[in-house]
Motif scaffolding. Structure first.
Motif, PDB file in Angstrom:
ATOM      1  N   ALA A  59       0.937  -0.754   0.285  1.00  0.00           N
ATOM      2  CA  ALA A  59      -0.040  -0.055  -0.133  1.00  0.00           C
ATOM      3  C   ALA A  59       0.876   1.369  -0.269  1.00  0.00           C
ATOM      4  O   ALA A  59       0.667   2.057  -0.821  1.00  0.00           O
ATOM      5  N   GLU A  60       1.724   1.118   0.680  1.00  0.00           N
ATOM      6  CA  GLU A  60       2.989   2.305   1.074  1.00  0.00           C
ATOM      7  C   GLU A  60       3.343   2.770  -0.177  1.00  0.00           C
ATOM      8  O   GLU A  60       3.561   3.232  -0.673  1.00  0.00           O
ATOM      9  N   ILE A  62       2.090   1.591  -3.582  1.00  0.00           N
ATOM     10  CA  ILE A  62       1.415   2.661  -4.389  1.00  0.00           C
ATOM     11  C   ILE A  62       1.121   3.909  -4.208  1.00  0.00           C
ATOM     12  O   ILE A  62       1.178   4.433  -5.680  1.00  0.00           O
ATOM     13  N   VAL A  63       0.925   4.196  -2.694  1.00  0.00           N
ATOM     14  CA  VAL A  63       0.912   5.724  -2.463  1.00  0.00           C
ATOM     15  C   VAL A  63       2.218   6.600  -2.910  1.00  0.00           C
ATOM     16  O   VAL A  63       1.798   8.057  -3.070  1.00  0.00           O
ATOM     17  N   ASN A  64       3.338   6.222  -2.201  1.00  0.00           N
ATOM     18  CA  ASN A  64       4.651   6.238  -3.105  1.00  0.00           C
ATOM     19  C   ASN A  64       4.325   6.847  -4.024  1.00  0.00           C
ATOM     20  O   ASN A  64       4.597   8.332  -4.848  1.00  0.00           O
ATOM     21  N   LEU A  66       1.955   6.912  -6.721  1.00  0.00           N
ATOM     22  CA  LEU A  66       1.280   7.751  -6.628  1.00  0.00           C
ATOM     23  C   LEU A  66       1.743   9.602  -6.496  1.00  0.00           C
ATOM     24  O   LEU A  66       1.932  10.581  -7.363  1.00  0.00           O
ATOM     25  N   ASN A  67       2.115   9.458  -5.674  1.00  0.00           N
ATOM     26  CA  ASN A  67       2.691  10.874  -4.734  1.00  0.00           C
ATOM     27  C   ASN A  67       3.889  11.372  -6.047  1.00  0.00           C
ATOM     28  O   ASN A  67       3.985  12.776  -5.960  1.00  0.00           O
ATOM     29  N   LYS A  80      -2.757  18.314  -3.947  1.00  0.00           N
ATOM     30  CA  LYS A  80      -2.752  17.483  -3.233  1.00  0.00           C
ATOM     31  C   LYS A  80      -4.296  17.132  -4.098  1.00  0.00           C
ATOM     32  O   LYS A  80      -5.915  16.075  -3.149  1.00  0.00           O
ATOM     33  N   ALA A  82      -3.202  14.625  -5.377  1.00  0.00           N
ATOM     34  CA  ALA A  82      -3.069  12.772  -5.887  1.00  0.00           C
ATOM     35  C   ALA A  82      -4.522  12.184  -5.280  1.00  0.00           C
ATOM     36  O   ALA A  82      -4.613  11.055  -5.904  1.00  0.00           O
ATOM     37  N   PRO A  83      -5.004  11.749  -4.488  1.00  0.00           N
ATOM     38  CA  PRO A  83      -6.154  11.161  -4.435  1.00  0.00           C
ATOM     39  C   PRO A  83      -6.966  10.523  -5.082  1.00  0.00           C
ATOM     40  O   PRO A  83      -6.923   9.874  -5.693  1.00  0.00           O
ATOM     41  N   TYR A  84      -7.500  12.394  -5.858  1.00  0.00           N
ATOM     42  CA  TYR A  84      -8.497  12.344  -7.120  1.00  0.00           C
ATOM     43  C   TYR A  84      -7.550  11.641  -8.371  1.00  0.00           C
ATOM     44  O   TYR A  84      -8.376  10.793  -8.971  1.00  0.00           O
ATOM     45  N   GLY A  86      -5.406   9.096  -8.190  1.00  0.00           N
ATOM     46  CA  GLY A  86      -5.159   7.452  -7.915  1.00  0.00           C
ATOM     47  C   GLY A  86      -6.793   7.310  -7.741  1.00  0.00           C
ATOM     48  O   GLY A  86      -7.009   6.080  -8.348  1.00  0.00           O
ATOM     49  N   THR A  87      -7.560   7.559  -7.801  1.00  0.00           N
ATOM     50  CA  THR A  87      -9.014   7.315  -7.525  1.00  0.00           C
ATOM     51  C   THR A  87      -9.486   7.155  -8.812  1.00  0.00           C
ATOM     52  O   THR A  87      -9.750   5.967  -9.588  1.00  0.00           O
ATOM     53  N   ILE A  90      -7.619   4.343 -10.198  1.00  0.00           N
ATOM     54  CA  ILE A  90      -8.076   2.483 -10.520  1.00  0.00           C
ATOM     55  C   ILE A  90      -9.701   2.382 -11.188  1.00  0.00           C
ATOM     56  O   ILE A  90      -9.963   1.290 -11.193  1.00  0.00           O
TER      57      ILE A  90
END
Lengths: 252, 184
Positions: A59-60, A62-64, A66-67, A80, A82-84, A86-87, A90
């Motif tokens: 998970a880390e 993946i997030v890294n 993406l960031n 800020k 990044a979450p969108y 990523g969404t 996916i």
């Protein structure tokens, strides 16, 4: 022999507002949303700071990743989003890959990719207004001269259209080509097996075993990944572009 | 073989721009997924990463501080060690100096004592020599008297006697002075 390429099936109709038709597309999205959320929640369950488990490491990573991607494309102020991103990634990827689970890929529906593209469009216009003010935003359509206003409007509107059609076209073409190949392999199987005087055996499309897997590798896996990556990349680039004025002002 | 793009009763069109509800539902789904993933996945993991980053930085900072402290202590220790060495050297050199002084005193005292002893011995030798000379003188005079009386077989007068003795002594003394010492 006919090969049918169908639009998404309408599974049921909600009897409000003159009947809201719920198609395969939306139900498929719900199924994948549940799966994605379940996996995400499982991944972040009992996270620790030290001696982390494999799933937490995954998970880390993946997030890294993406960031880092967002940071490289949009800069620090874009983090800020990044979450969108990523969404969006996916959602797009699962939609395109859903073909291998027997669904009709929901990104092979122009309504879905148009929804993605319109979000991007709204985000860019909003960021543009936010960063350069309403006046600046209007002025950006008049540049370099007010004569180009129609062209600027068209070029701005063309962005979401091109994003939507590119994504839709790639995935839809994949399903069409796959369906054609399946049909062709069935016909070829019948030709190969015609010496056996048995109607049932003749109808076994044995060539459909294995060969379509190669196509699936391209159209499902590679195509799905590429289209998800491209739509995310374009979203990031356009939004970062709209934010660029803000950044320039912050620096000055 | 025909390729048919079907749009039947129960399906949407293949490229159906009127499918607004799918678009709206896609928006809703995207929004819901975004909110849920942001709140329960991205924020959580980013917090974790941030926490770890802070912790790592903290650990590094503490390690640096500890190192600096250790270095300071080592410097202090080195300075102390250097001081101690200098002190030790001073002590040793003082001791050597004191020992030298004492040695010199002892040697000079010994020399003085030796010189005194030698001087005493020389004086005693001189006295003994004088004594020996006197004794020899007396022996010779008596011997001469005896020899003379035996040779002459007659008594000489006391005057002759005295004269002869003195003459003999003078001759012996002269002889003695030439040779510088007594012949036994």
């Amino acid at each position: 022999m006919d090969i049918n390429i169908q639009g998404p099936k309408i599974l049921f109709t909600i009897p409000v507002l003159g009947g809201i038709e719920i198609s395969e597309t939306v139900v498929c999205q719900w199924i994948f949303m549940v799966i994605i959320i379940a996996v995400a929640l499982w991944l972040v369950r009992d996270m620790k700071r030290k001696s982390i488990s494999g799933k937490q490491a995954a998970a880390e990573i993946i997030v890294n990743m993406l960031n880092k991607l967002v940071l490289d494309t949009m800069g620090k102020t874009g983090l800020k989003y990044a979450p969108y991103i990523g969404t969006l990634f996916i959602m797009s990827f699962m939609g395109s890959i859903s073909g291998i689970f027997g669904f009709r890929p929901y990104t092979a529906n122009i309504a879905v990719t148009a929804a993605f593209a319109l979000v991007t469009f709204v985000m860019t216009q909003y960021m543009s207004i936010k960063s350069s003010g309403l006046k600046g935003w209007v002025k950006s359509y008049m540049e370099p001269t007010p004569l180009l206003l129609p062209l600027n409007i068209i070029s701005n509107l063309a962005t979401p259209v091109s994003i939507a059609f590119r994504h839709f076209g790639n995935i839809f073409a994949g399903t069409v080509v796959t369906a054609l190949v399946y049909g062709a392999l069935a016909s070829l199987s019948a030709v190969v097996l015609q010496w056996i005087p048995n109607a049932f055996i003749n109808s076994i499309p044995f060539l459909q075993v294995g060969i379509p897997a190669v196509l699936s590798l391209y159209f499902d896996w590679f195509g799905a990944f590429m289209q998800a990556y491209i739509i995310c990349m374009l979203t990031m680039v356009f939004v970062a572009d709209a934010c660029a004025v803000e950044d320039a002002q912050n620096v000055a | 073989m025909n390729l048919l793009f079907l749009s039947e009763e129960a399906t949407r069109g293949v490229v159906d721009l009127t499918d607004v509800w799918s678009l709206v539902f896609t928006w809703c789904n995207l929004l819901i997924l975004y909110i849920v993933l942001k709140k329960f996945f991205f924020n959580k993991i980013n917090d974790m990463l941030e926490k770890r980053k802070t912790e790592v930085e903290d650990t590094y900072r503490r390690a640096d501080e500890a190192e600096a402290e250790a270095n300071a202590i080592k410097e202090q220790y080195d300075a102390k060690m250097a001081g101690a060495q200098a002190e030790a050297e001073e002590i040793v050199s003082n001791a050597v100096k004191a020992a030298r002084t004492k040695e010199n005193t002892i040697v000079s005292e010994a020399k003085a004592k030796a010189a005194a002893t030698i001087a005493g011995a020389e004086a005693k030798i001189e006295i003994d020599r004088q004594k020996a000379i006197n004794e020899v003188k007396e022996d010779i005079s008596s011997m001469a008297v005896e020899i003379a009386s035996k040779v002459i077989e007659r008594d000489i007068g006391p005057e002759d006697h005295e004269r002869l003795i003195d003459k003999l002594i003078d001759e012996l003394s002269a002889d003695n002075d030439v040779h510088g010492e007594v012949k036994a």
